[in-house]
Design a protein around this motif. Structure first.
Motif, PDB file in Angstrom:
ATOM      1  N   SER A 139       0.816  -1.218   0.000  1.00 47.52           N
ATOM      2  CA  SER A 139       0.000   0.000   0.000  1.00 47.52           C
ATOM      3  C   SER A 139       0.845   1.262   0.000  1.00 47.52           C
ATOM      4  O   SER A 139       0.441   2.281  -0.556  1.00 47.52           O
ATOM      5  CB  SER A 139      -0.937  -0.018   1.212  1.00 47.52           C
ATOM      6  N   GLN A 140       2.043   1.220   0.601  1.00 53.23           N
ATOM      7  CA  GLN A 140       2.889   2.401   0.632  1.00 53.23           C
ATOM      8  C   GLN A 140       3.629   2.569  -0.693  1.00 53.23           C
ATOM      9  O   GLN A 140       3.765   1.610  -1.453  1.00 53.23           O
ATOM     10  CB  GLN A 140       3.896   2.329   1.794  1.00 53.23           C
ATOM     11  N   PRO A 141       4.084   3.769  -1.021  1.00 57.46           N
ATOM     12  CA  PRO A 141       4.863   3.954  -2.251  1.00 57.46           C
ATOM     13  C   PRO A 141       6.081   3.026  -2.257  1.00 57.46           C
ATOM     14  O   PRO A 141       6.799   2.900  -1.258  1.00 57.46           O
ATOM     15  CB  PRO A 141       5.275   5.427  -2.181  1.00 57.46           C
ATOM     16  N   HIS A 142       6.297   2.374  -3.363  1.00 58.53           N
ATOM     17  CA  HIS A 142       7.359   1.376  -3.431  1.00 58.53           C
ATOM     18  C   HIS A 142       7.928   1.314  -4.838  1.00 58.53           C
ATOM     19  O   HIS A 142       7.348   1.843  -5.792  1.00 58.53           O
ATOM     20  CB  HIS A 142       6.839  -0.001  -3.017  1.00 58.53           C
ATOM     21  N   ASN A 143       9.046   0.637  -4.964  1.00 56.34           N
ATOM     22  CA  ASN A 143       9.711   0.391  -6.244  1.00 56.34           C
ATOM     23  C   ASN A 143       9.964  -1.106  -6.354  1.00 56.34           C
ATOM     24  O   ASN A 143      10.636  -1.697  -5.501  1.00 56.34           O
ATOM     25  CB  ASN A 143      11.021   1.169  -6.343  1.00 56.34           C
ATOM     26  N   LEU A 144       9.403  -1.736  -7.381  1.00 52.53           N
ATOM     27  CA  LEU A 144       9.536  -3.182  -7.574  1.00 52.53           C
ATOM     28  C   LEU A 144      10.838  -3.465  -8.297  1.00 52.53           C
ATOM     29  O   LEU A 144      11.050  -2.995  -9.423  1.00 52.53           O
ATOM     30  CB  LEU A 144       8.352  -3.719  -8.366  1.00 52.53           C
ATOM     31  N   LEU A 145      11.728  -4.228  -7.670  1.00 53.22           N
ATOM     32  CA  LEU A 145      13.005  -4.563  -8.286  1.00 53.22           C
ATOM     33  C   LEU A 145      12.807  -5.554  -9.428  1.00 53.22           C
ATOM     34  O   LEU A 145      11.885  -6.387  -9.392  1.00 53.22           O
ATOM     35  CB  LEU A 145      13.957  -5.170  -7.249  1.00 53.22           C
ATOM     36  N   PRO A 146      13.653  -5.501 -10.443  1.00 58.61           N
ATOM     37  CA  PRO A 146      13.558  -6.490 -11.531  1.00 58.61           C
ATOM     38  C   PRO A 146      13.812  -7.900 -11.023  1.00 58.61           C
ATOM     39  O   PRO A 146      14.421  -8.112  -9.963  1.00 58.61           O
ATOM     40  CB  PRO A 146      14.638  -6.031 -12.521  1.00 58.61           C
ATOM     41  N   ALA A 250      21.906  -5.401  -5.862  1.00 64.77           N
ATOM     42  CA  ALA A 250      22.236  -3.989  -6.050  1.00 64.77           C
ATOM     43  C   ALA A 250      23.205  -3.783  -7.204  1.00 64.77           C
ATOM     44  O   ALA A 250      23.072  -2.828  -7.977  1.00 64.77           O
ATOM     45  CB  ALA A 250      22.806  -3.411  -4.750  1.00 64.77           C
ATOM     46  N   HIS A 251      24.215  -4.643  -7.321  1.00 65.91           N
ATOM     47  CA  HIS A 251      25.211  -4.462  -8.385  1.00 65.91           C
ATOM     48  C   HIS A 251      24.668  -4.868  -9.762  1.00 65.91           C
ATOM     49  O   HIS A 251      25.336  -4.627 -10.767  1.00 65.91           O
ATOM     50  CB  HIS A 251      26.466  -5.267  -8.061  1.00 65.91           C
ATOM     51  N   GLU A 252      23.502  -5.454  -9.819  1.00 67.60           N
ATOM     52  CA  GLU A 252      22.898  -5.856 -11.091  1.00 67.60           C
ATOM     53  C   GLU A 252      21.884  -4.841 -11.617  1.00 67.60           C
ATOM     54  O   GLU A 252      21.358  -5.018 -12.706  1.00 67.60           O
ATOM     55  CB  GLU A 252      22.201  -7.215 -10.930  1.00 67.60           C
ATOM     56  N   LEU A 253      21.604  -3.781 -10.866  1.00 66.61           N
ATOM     57  CA  LEU A 253      20.606  -2.797 -11.258  1.00 66.61           C
ATOM     58  C   LEU A 253      21.226  -1.737 -12.155  1.00 66.61           C
ATOM     59  O   LEU A 253      22.363  -1.308 -11.939  1.00 66.61           O
ATOM     60  CB  LEU A 253      19.992  -2.131 -10.019  1.00 66.61           C
ATOM     61  N   ASP A 254      20.458  -1.279 -13.147  1.00 67.96           N
ATOM     62  CA  ASP A 254      20.913  -0.198 -14.011  1.00 67.96           C
ATOM     63  C   ASP A 254      20.353   1.130 -13.503  1.00 67.96           C
ATOM     64  O   ASP A 254      19.650   1.206 -12.490  1.00 67.96           O
ATOM     65  CB  ASP A 254      20.491  -0.450 -15.457  1.00 67.96           C
ATOM     66  N   ASP A 255      20.693   2.209 -14.213  1.00 67.47           N
ATOM     67  CA  ASP A 255      20.256   3.538 -13.776  1.00 67.47           C
ATOM     68  C   ASP A 255      18.740   3.673 -13.797  1.00 67.47           C
ATOM     69  O   ASP A 255      18.155   4.370 -12.956  1.00 67.47           O
ATOM     70  CB  ASP A 255      20.883   4.609 -14.681  1.00 67.47           C
ATOM     71  N   ALA A 256      18.080   3.021 -14.778  1.00 69.74           N
ATOM     72  CA  ALA A 256      16.623   3.115 -14.852  1.00 69.74           C
ATOM     73  C   ALA A 256      15.971   2.481 -13.630  1.00 69.74           C
ATOM     74  O   ALA A 256      14.964   2.990 -13.114  1.00 69.74           O
ATOM     75  CB  ALA A 256      16.119   2.451 -16.123  1.00 69.74           C
ATOM     76  N   ALA A 257      16.520   1.371 -13.143  1.00 75.22           N
ATOM     77  CA  ALA A 257      15.948   0.713 -11.971  1.00 75.22           C
ATOM     78  C   ALA A 257      16.246   1.479 -10.690  1.00 75.22           C
ATOM     79  O   ALA A 257      15.458   1.426  -9.732  1.00 75.22           O
ATOM     80  CB  ALA A 257      16.475  -0.710 -11.855  1.00 75.22           C
ATOM     81  N   LEU A 258      17.351   2.211 -10.661  1.00 77.60           N
ATOM     82  CA  LEU A 258      17.724   2.943  -9.446  1.00 77.60           C
ATOM     83  C   LEU A 258      17.072   4.317  -9.385  1.00 77.60           C
ATOM     84  O   LEU A 258      16.509   4.695  -8.351  1.00 77.60           O
ATOM     85  CB  LEU A 258      19.247   3.078  -9.367  1.00 77.60           C
ATOM     86  N   ASP A 259      17.156   5.083 -10.463  1.00 76.11           N
ATOM     87  CA  ASP A 259      16.704   6.474 -10.443  1.00 76.11           C
ATOM     88  C   ASP A 259      15.525   6.744 -11.372  1.00 76.11           C
ATOM     89  O   ASP A 259      15.090   7.896 -11.471  1.00 76.11           O
ATOM     90  CB  ASP A 259      17.871   7.407 -10.817  1.00 76.11           C
ATOM     91  N   GLY A 260      15.039   5.740 -12.076  1.00 76.80           N
ATOM     92  CA  GLY A 260      13.904   5.944 -12.953  1.00 76.80           C
ATOM     93  C   GLY A 260      12.598   5.999 -12.193  1.00 76.80           C
ATOM     94  O   GLY A 260      12.570   5.934 -10.948  1.00 76.80           O
ATOM     95  N   PRO A 261      11.489   6.118 -12.915  1.00 75.69           N
ATOM     96  CA  PRO A 261      10.177   6.126 -12.246  1.00 75.69           C
ATOM     97  C   PRO A 261       9.968   4.839 -11.451  1.00 75.69           C
ATOM     98  O   PRO A 261      10.402   3.751 -11.847  1.00 75.69           O
ATOM     99  CB  PRO A 261       9.179   6.240 -13.407  1.00 75.69           C
ATOM    100  N   ALA A 262       9.318   4.969 -10.330  1.00 68.01           N
ATOM    101  CA  ALA A 262       9.062   3.807  -9.487  1.00 68.01           C
ATOM    102  C   ALA A 262       8.175   2.808 -10.221  1.00 68.01           C
ATOM    103  O   ALA A 262       7.193   3.184 -10.866  1.00 68.01           O
ATOM    104  CB  ALA A 262       8.413   4.233  -8.176  1.00 68.01           C
ATOM    105  N   VAL A 263       8.534   1.535 -10.161  1.00 65.55           N
ATOM    106  CA  VAL A 263       7.780   0.470 -10.817  1.00 65.55           C
ATOM    107  C   VAL A 263       6.757  -0.077  -9.834  1.00 65.55           C
ATOM    108  O   VAL A 263       7.096  -0.557  -8.744  1.00 65.55           O
ATOM    109  CB  VAL A 263       8.722  -0.653 -11.299  1.00 65.55           C
ATOM    110  N   ARG A 264       5.504   0.028 -10.212  1.00 67.98           N
ATOM    111  CA  ARG A 264       4.420  -0.489  -9.372  1.00 67.98           C
ATOM    112  C   ARG A 264       3.386  -1.134 -10.266  1.00 67.98           C
ATOM    113  O   ARG A 264       2.859  -0.502 -11.176  1.00 67.98           O
ATOM    114  CB  ARG A 264       3.783   0.628  -8.552  1.00 67.98           C
TER     115      ARG A 264
END
Length: 471
Positions: A139-146, A250-264
């Protein structure tokens, strides 16, 4: 009329984007759509097309009310095998009941050779039970990791009272969980780990080594005011359960996953163990995206001012309709005896009176066509303009006759030779030798006789004589 419906793709969980091994059936009936996907999409190194395909349930399908069609941009390219519908219907039906369309990676192959078309479609699906989450997103704002490799959650046995409520009747299912930085202090040590929570309840933690690979991403999302959500899988029974997560480190994430729009991801219709979902009818229908693309292409072809809709009948540029009149060379067909021509129709209101009919001009009589003549039959070797014989090519039957004569002579000689051996074996060596000696002249005589017979036959074939005459 073909209606359209608004859809939004929902990517299934646990799919395989590297290897697609789920066979789709019925592709030969939808080769135009397969050809379209093949021509409009870049090819991979394996000379095929890798695209996301739509999985659409068809409860109104007249052949199978649990049919699942596979579509590319709204166009059908195949169907699920009938024996798999029972497993996959609850998955795609739940997504469709939400107003979305299930999507999965697919591979399309097409070939046209000598005017013959072939095509195949495959999907990269996972397990049906792990394709959709059982619970709602956090329910809270979140970012879904790939998605990433599978990681085991530890100490979930201490929280079985929470996990027991999420174990489905099939024993396996997918879940949303969140990761949080947690500092654990004991009398002997102090450690920082990634805590795993399910709908806000603690259900386990990651090991110290694994936590160190996720903590940088957790801290980064916390600084952005977002919780870190990951995909999880639960497997259990009435007495125990285990939990695993599938997420990129963490070391497998790209810039889009780190600083892009939150994936929900959007929330789905609540899970129903009996799969009693209200699914809209989709048989014979296209999607809004496909319809909009078709309208756009037609407007580019016929002009922006063209009226194009579902009921539009014209699909070619408008041209004035010209009524074809009979020419003078085409007189009206004669009416049968006793037939009276209909009276002339009076002009109707708002219509101009018909123009007077053209005067009939009689065609000049045609000269009679000469009757075809059939040339008389002429015997082989004779001239059709006289009795002088034509040169006759040398027949190959002479050569064939010589070969047959030689074969008869050889057969006679070997027969005599075999007979001589038989007589010698019976105890008469002298008799065998006599048979051998007599076999040579007999074989020569047989050859000469066969050669003469072949020559006589060839002459008869070349000159049949006066016994056969033409008409």
């Amino acid at each position: 009329m073909t209606r359209s419906r608004t859809i939004q793709p929902y990517a299934l969980w646990g799919v395989n984007r590297i290897w697609q091994d789920f066979e789709v059936v019925g592709e030969s009936n939808y080769l135009p759509a397969i050809r379209r996907a093949w021509n409009r999409t870049p090819k991979s190194e394996y000379n095929d097309v890798r695209v996301d395909l739509e999985l659409v349930p068809e409860p109104d399908n007249p052949y199978d009310d649990r049919a699942i069609s596979v579509r590319y941009q709204g166009l059908i390219v195949g169907y699920f095998p009938k024996e798999t519908n029972l497993d996959w219907w609850p998955v795609v039906a739940r997504v469709a009941a939400t107003g979305l369309t299930a999507a999965a990676p697919g591979r399309i192959w097409y070939q046209k050779s000598a005017g013959f078309e072939t095509g195949s479609v495959r999907l990269g699906l996972g397990e049906p039970d792990l394709s959709l989450p059982l619970n709602d997103p956090p329910s809270q704002p979140h970012n879904l990791l790939p998605s990433g490799n599978v990681v085991q959650v530890t100490k979930e046995a201490d929280h079985f009272d929470v996990l027991a409520d999420y174990v489905p009747p099939s024993g396996a299912g997918a879940l949303y969980v969140t990761l949080h930085k947690e500092e654990i202090v004991s009398s002997r040590s102090r450690r920082v780990v990634a805590e795993v929570r399910l709908d806000g309840e603690r259900v386990g933690e990651l090991t110290k080594a694994t936590s160190e690979k996720f903590l940088p991403a957790i801290v980064h999302n916390t600084d952005r005011g977002l919780a870190t959500a990951v995909r999880a899988a639960i497997k259990g029974s009435g007495v125990a359960a285990e939990l695993t997560i599938r997420a990129a480190k963490a070391h497998e994430l790209d810039d889009a996953a780190l600083d892009g729009p939150a994936v929900r991801l959007p929330s789905l219709t609540p899970y129903d163990p009996n799969a009693q979902y209200l699914v809209p009818n989709t048989y014979g229908q296209t999607t809004t995206a496909a319809r909009a693309r078709s309208i756009r292409e037609e407007k580019q072809r016929f002009g922006r001012g063209t009226a194009i809709g579902h009921d539009a009948e014209a699909r070619t540029p408008s041209t004035p309709q010209v009524k074809i009149q009979r020419t003078l060379a085409q007189p009206p067909r004669s009416q049968p005896a006793g037939h009276s021509a209909p009276p002339p129709r009076s002009p109707e209101p708002n219509h101009a009176p018909a123009s007077p009919p053209a005067a009939h001009v009689a065609r000049p009589p045609l000269s009679p066509r000469p009757a075809p003549t059939t040339p008389p039959l002429v015997p082989y070797g004779a001239s059709s303009h006289g009795n002088a014989p034509l040169p006759v090519a040398k027949s190959r039957k002479n050569t064939k006759g010589s070969g047959r004569a030689l074969g008869l002579a050889a057969a006679t000689f070997f027969a005599a030779f075999a007979l001589g051996i038989l007589i010698s074996g019976l105890g008469s060596p002298g008799g065998g030798a006599i048979v051998w000696l007599l076999g040579v002249p007999v074989a020569i005589g047989v050859g000469i006789w066969g050669r003469r017979a072949a020559s006589v036959s060839a002459k008869e074939n070349q000159d049949p004589g006066n016994g056969w005459k033409g008409s």
